[in-house]
Each structure stands twice: as structure tokens, then as C-alpha cells.
Design a protein around this motif. Structure first.
Motif, PDB file in Angstrom:
ATOM      1  N   LEU A  80      35.826  48.097  53.793  1.00  0.00           N
ATOM      2  CA  LEU A  80      36.515  49.125  54.572  1.00  0.00           C
ATOM      3  C   LEU A  80      37.901  48.672  54.999  1.00  0.00           C
ATOM      4  CD1 LEU A  80      33.547  50.444  56.750  1.00  0.00           C
ATOM      5  CD2 LEU A  80      34.665  51.593  54.817  1.00  0.00           C
ATOM      6  N   GLN A  81      38.046  47.392  55.316  1.00  0.00           N
ATOM      7  CA  GLN A  81      39.358  46.847  55.678  1.00  0.00           C
ATOM      8  C   GLN A  81      40.322  46.969  54.502  1.00  0.00           C
ATOM      9  OE1 GLN A  81      40.468  45.768  58.642  1.00  0.00           O
ATOM     10  NE2 GLN A  81      42.475  45.332  57.793  1.00  0.00           N
ATOM     11  N   SER A  82      39.859  46.623  53.309  1.00  0.00           N
ATOM     12  CA  SER A  82      40.700  46.739  52.113  1.00  0.00           C
ATOM     13  C   SER A  82      41.120  48.184  51.878  1.00  0.00           C
ATOM     14  CB  SER A  82      39.958  46.225  50.878  1.00  0.00           C
ATOM     15  OG  SER A  82      39.798  44.843  50.929  1.00  0.00           O
ATOM     16  N   LEU A  83      40.168  49.096  52.017  1.00  0.00           N
ATOM     17  CA  LEU A  83      40.491  50.515  51.829  1.00  0.00           C
ATOM     18  C   LEU A  83      41.510  50.989  52.860  1.00  0.00           C
ATOM     19  CD1 LEU A  83      37.037  52.151  51.025  1.00  0.00           C
ATOM     20  CD2 LEU A  83      38.903  51.660  49.445  1.00  0.00           C
ATOM     21  N   SER A  84      41.360  50.542  54.100  1.00  0.00           N
ATOM     22  CA  SER A  84      42.290  50.967  55.148  1.00  0.00           C
ATOM     23  C   SER A  84      43.694  50.415  54.911  1.00  0.00           C
ATOM     24  CB  SER A  84      41.782  50.560  56.534  1.00  0.00           C
ATOM     25  OG  SER A  84      41.843  49.160  56.693  1.00  0.00           O
ATOM     26  N   GLU A  85      43.792  49.310  54.165  1.00  0.00           N
ATOM     27  CA  GLU A  85      45.091  48.729  53.824  1.00  0.00           C
ATOM     28  C   GLU A  85      45.673  49.345  52.554  1.00  0.00           C
ATOM     29  OE1 GLU A  85      44.205  44.577  53.506  1.00  0.00           O
ATOM     30  OE2 GLU A  85      43.986  44.339  55.668  1.00  0.00           O
ATOM     31  N   GLY A  86      44.969  50.330  52.000  1.00  0.00           N
ATOM     32  CA  GLY A  86      45.453  51.001  50.798  1.00  0.00           C
ATOM     33  C   GLY A  86      45.128  50.264  49.507  1.00  0.00           C
ATOM     34  N   LYS A  87      44.242  49.300  49.576  1.00  0.00           N
ATOM     35  CA  LYS A  87      43.850  48.534  48.390  1.00  0.00           C
ATOM     36  C   LYS A  87      42.583  49.130  47.789  1.00  0.00           C
ATOM     37  CE  LYS A  87      45.654  44.269  50.375  1.00  0.00           C
ATOM     38  NZ  LYS A  87      45.288  42.967  50.920  1.00  0.00           N
ATOM     39  N   ASN A  88      42.376  48.899  46.507  1.00  0.00           N
ATOM     40  CA  ASN A  88      41.173  49.353  45.820  1.00  0.00           C
ATOM     41  C   ASN A  88      40.391  48.114  45.392  1.00  0.00           C
ATOM     42  OD1 ASN A  88      39.272  50.203  43.931  1.00  0.00           O
ATOM     43  ND2 ASN A  88      40.565  51.857  43.165  1.00  0.00           N
ATOM     44  N   PRO A  89      39.345  47.744  46.137  1.00  0.00           N
ATOM     45  CA  PRO A  89      38.604  46.516  45.835  1.00  0.00           C
ATOM     46  C   PRO A  89      38.018  46.487  44.427  1.00  0.00           C
ATOM     47  CG  PRO A  89      38.012  47.336  48.003  1.00  0.00           C
ATOM     48  CD  PRO A  89      38.847  48.396  47.351  1.00  0.00           C
ATOM     49  N   LEU A  90      37.547  47.615  43.933  1.00  0.00           N
ATOM     50  CA  LEU A  90      36.988  47.654  42.580  1.00  0.00           C
ATOM     51  C   LEU A  90      38.077  47.366  41.557  1.00  0.00           C
ATOM     52  CD1 LEU A  90      34.747  48.144  40.568  1.00  0.00           C
ATOM     53  CD2 LEU A  90      35.222  50.591  40.728  1.00  0.00           C
ATOM     54  N   ARG A  91      39.227  47.988  41.720  1.00  0.00           N
ATOM     55  CA  ARG A  91      40.334  47.767  40.787  1.00  0.00           C
ATOM     56  C   ARG A  91      40.794  46.308  40.832  1.00  0.00           C
ATOM     57  NH1 ARG A  91      46.436  50.074  40.841  1.00  0.00           N
ATOM     58  NH2 ARG A  91      46.942  49.433  38.744  1.00  0.00           N
ATOM     59  N   GLN A  92      40.846  45.727  42.014  1.00  0.00           N
ATOM     60  CA  GLN A  92      41.263  44.329  42.145  1.00  0.00           C
ATOM     61  C   GLN A  92      40.291  43.393  41.423  1.00  0.00           C
ATOM     62  OE1 GLN A  92      41.523  44.217  46.453  1.00  0.00           O
ATOM     63  NE2 GLN A  92      43.752  44.052  46.329  1.00  0.00           N
ATOM     64  N   GLN A  93      38.989  43.653  41.566  1.00  0.00           N
ATOM     65  CA  GLN A  93      38.000  42.808  40.912  1.00  0.00           C
ATOM     66  C   GLN A  93      38.092  42.954  39.394  1.00  0.00           C
ATOM     67  OE1 GLN A  93      33.871  43.637  41.653  1.00  0.00           O
ATOM     68  NE2 GLN A  93      33.207  41.716  40.793  1.00  0.00           N
ATOM     69  N   LEU A  94      38.211  44.179  38.908  1.00  0.00           N
ATOM     70  CA  LEU A  94      38.339  44.396  37.471  1.00  0.00           C
ATOM     71  C   LEU A  94      39.593  43.731  36.923  1.00  0.00           C
ATOM     72  CD1 LEU A  94      37.261  48.135  37.174  1.00  0.00           C
ATOM     73  CD2 LEU A  94      35.998  46.132  36.354  1.00  0.00           C
ATOM     74  N   TYR A  95      40.698  43.836  37.662  1.00  0.00           N
ATOM     75  CA  TYR A  95      41.958  43.212  37.253  1.00  0.00           C
ATOM     76  C   TYR A  95      41.767  41.710  37.060  1.00  0.00           C
ATOM     77  CZ  TYR A  95      46.713  41.407  37.584  1.00  0.00           C
ATOM     78  OH  TYR A  95      47.889  40.725  37.355  1.00  0.00           O
ATOM     79  N   GLU A  96      41.143  41.056  38.030  1.00  0.00           N
ATOM     80  CA  GLU A  96      40.938  39.607  37.950  1.00  0.00           C
ATOM     81  C   GLU A  96      40.026  39.241  36.781  1.00  0.00           C
ATOM     82  OE1 GLU A  96      42.553  37.257  39.518  1.00  0.00           O
ATOM     83  OE2 GLU A  96      43.679  38.755  40.644  1.00  0.00           O
ATOM     84  N   GLU A  97      38.984  40.047  36.539  1.00  0.00           N
ATOM     85  CA  GLU A  97      38.070  39.772  35.430  1.00  0.00           C
ATOM     86  C   GLU A  97      38.768  39.945  34.084  1.00  0.00           C
ATOM     87  OE1 GLU A  97      34.536  42.109  35.959  1.00  0.00           O
ATOM     88  OE2 GLU A  97      34.041  41.099  37.835  1.00  0.00           O
ATOM     89  N   TYR A  98      39.547  41.008  33.932  1.00  0.00           N
ATOM     90  CA  TYR A  98      40.287  41.216  32.687  1.00  0.00           C
ATOM     91  C   TYR A  98      41.302  40.102  32.467  1.00  0.00           C
ATOM     92  CZ  TYR A  98      38.555  45.947  31.677  1.00  0.00           C
ATOM     93  OH  TYR A  98      37.778  47.029  31.350  1.00  0.00           O
ATOM     94  N   LYS A  99      42.021  39.733  33.527  1.00  0.00           N
ATOM     95  CA  LYS A  99      43.023  38.673  33.410  1.00  0.00           C
ATOM     96  C   LYS A  99      42.378  37.363  32.984  1.00  0.00           C
ATOM     97  CE  LYS A  99      45.219  36.606  36.873  1.00  0.00           C
ATOM     98  NZ  LYS A  99      46.036  36.402  38.067  1.00  0.00           N
ATOM     99  N   LYS A 100      41.259  37.025  33.582  1.00  0.00           N
ATOM    100  CA  LYS A 100      40.543  35.796  33.236  1.00  0.00           C
ATOM    101  C   LYS A 100      40.078  35.833  31.778  1.00  0.00           C
ATOM    102  CE  LYS A 100      36.579  33.059  34.752  1.00  0.00           C
ATOM    103  NZ  LYS A 100      35.466  32.980  35.685  1.00  0.00           N
ATOM    104  N   LEU A 101      39.564  36.974  31.343  1.00  0.00           N
ATOM    105  CA  LEU A 101      39.113  37.118  29.962  1.00  0.00           C
ATOM    106  C   LEU A 101      40.277  36.965  28.987  1.00  0.00           C
ATOM    107  CD1 LEU A 101      36.973  37.863  27.828  1.00  0.00           C
ATOM    108  CD2 LEU A 101      37.535  40.254  28.269  1.00  0.00           C
ATOM    109  N   LEU A 102      41.373  37.635  29.274  1.00  0.00           N
ATOM    110  CA  LEU A 102      42.539  37.568  28.397  1.00  0.00           C
ATOM    111  C   LEU A 102      43.105  36.153  28.314  1.00  0.00           C
ATOM    112  CD1 LEU A 102      44.120  40.916  29.535  1.00  0.00           C
ATOM    113  CD2 LEU A 102      43.303  40.416  27.226  1.00  0.00           C
ATOM    114  N   LEU A 103      43.124  35.458  29.438  1.00  0.00           N
ATOM    115  CA  LEU A 103      43.593  34.069  29.427  1.00  0.00           C
ATOM    116  C   LEU A 103      42.673  33.189  28.590  1.00  0.00           C
ATOM    117  CD1 LEU A 103      44.687  33.681  33.148  1.00  0.00           C
ATOM    118  CD2 LEU A 103      46.193  33.696  31.147  1.00  0.00           C
ATOM    119  N   SER A 104      41.368  33.431  28.682  1.00  0.00           N
ATOM    120  CA  SER A 104      40.419  32.633  27.900  1.00  0.00           C
ATOM    121  C   SER A 104      40.539  32.917  26.403  1.00  0.00           C
ATOM    122  CB  SER A 104      38.988  32.883  28.373  1.00  0.00           C
ATOM    123  OG  SER A 104      38.544  34.169  27.968  1.00  0.00           O
ATOM    124  N   LEU A 105      41.076  34.096  26.058  1.00  0.00           N
ATOM    125  CA  LEU A 105      41.278  34.441  24.649  1.00  0.00           C
ATOM    126  C   LEU A 105      42.635  33.982  24.129  1.00  0.00           C
ATOM    127  CD1 LEU A 105      39.744  38.030  24.693  1.00  0.00           C
ATOM    128  CD2 LEU A 105      38.741  35.964  23.702  1.00  0.00           C
TER     129      LEU A 105
END
Length: 65
Positions: free
Chosen positions: A15-40
Motif C-alpha cells: 500500500l505504501q508503494s501504491l500511495s507513492e505512485g509505484k507499481n510493485p508488480l511492474r517493479q518485480q517483473l522489471y527486475e526479473e526480466y533484467k536479471k534474465l537478460l543479463l544472464s543471457l
């Protein structure tokens, strides 16, 4: 049907993240994609660019279809 995703944060943190205008799901997906791309073998700059595209609002919307 809704999908349950473990964001590894408490309800209060979510709820704190949402109130700050952040999207926690998008942030988590971003980090997972970035990690995958770096590993490739992508460069850090390209990995960030591609992860940003893959987690854009339109891409997330298309993923729900």
C-alpha cells in the motif's frame, strides 16, 4: 480469473508503494526480466531498455489477454 503473485512484501509495504505512485508488480517483473537478460549476455544498458519495454503498461495489458 485473478492471478496471485508473491511480491515478497507485506500488505503495508504494498500500500505504501501504491500511495507513492509505484507499481510493485511492474517493479518485480522489471527486475526479473533484467536479471534474465543479463544472464543471457545482454549488456546492462540493453537489459534495462528491454526490461522497460517488456514491463510497459501496454505490454502488461497485452499479457493479460
Amino acid at each position: 480469473m485473478p492471478r496471485i503473485v508473491d511480491l515478497r512484501m507485506s500488505d503495508e509495504e504494498y500500500l505504501q508503494s501504491l500511495s507513492e505512485g509505484k507499481n510493485p508488480l511492474r517493479q518485480q517483473l522489471y527486475e526479473e526480466y533484467k536479471k534474465l537478460l543479463l544472464s543471457l549476455g545482454a549488456s546492462p544498458q540493453k537489459a534495462c531498455q528491454v526490461a522497460e519495454i517488456l514491463t510497459s503498461p501496454i505490454a502488461l495489458w497485452l499479457n493479460r489477454l
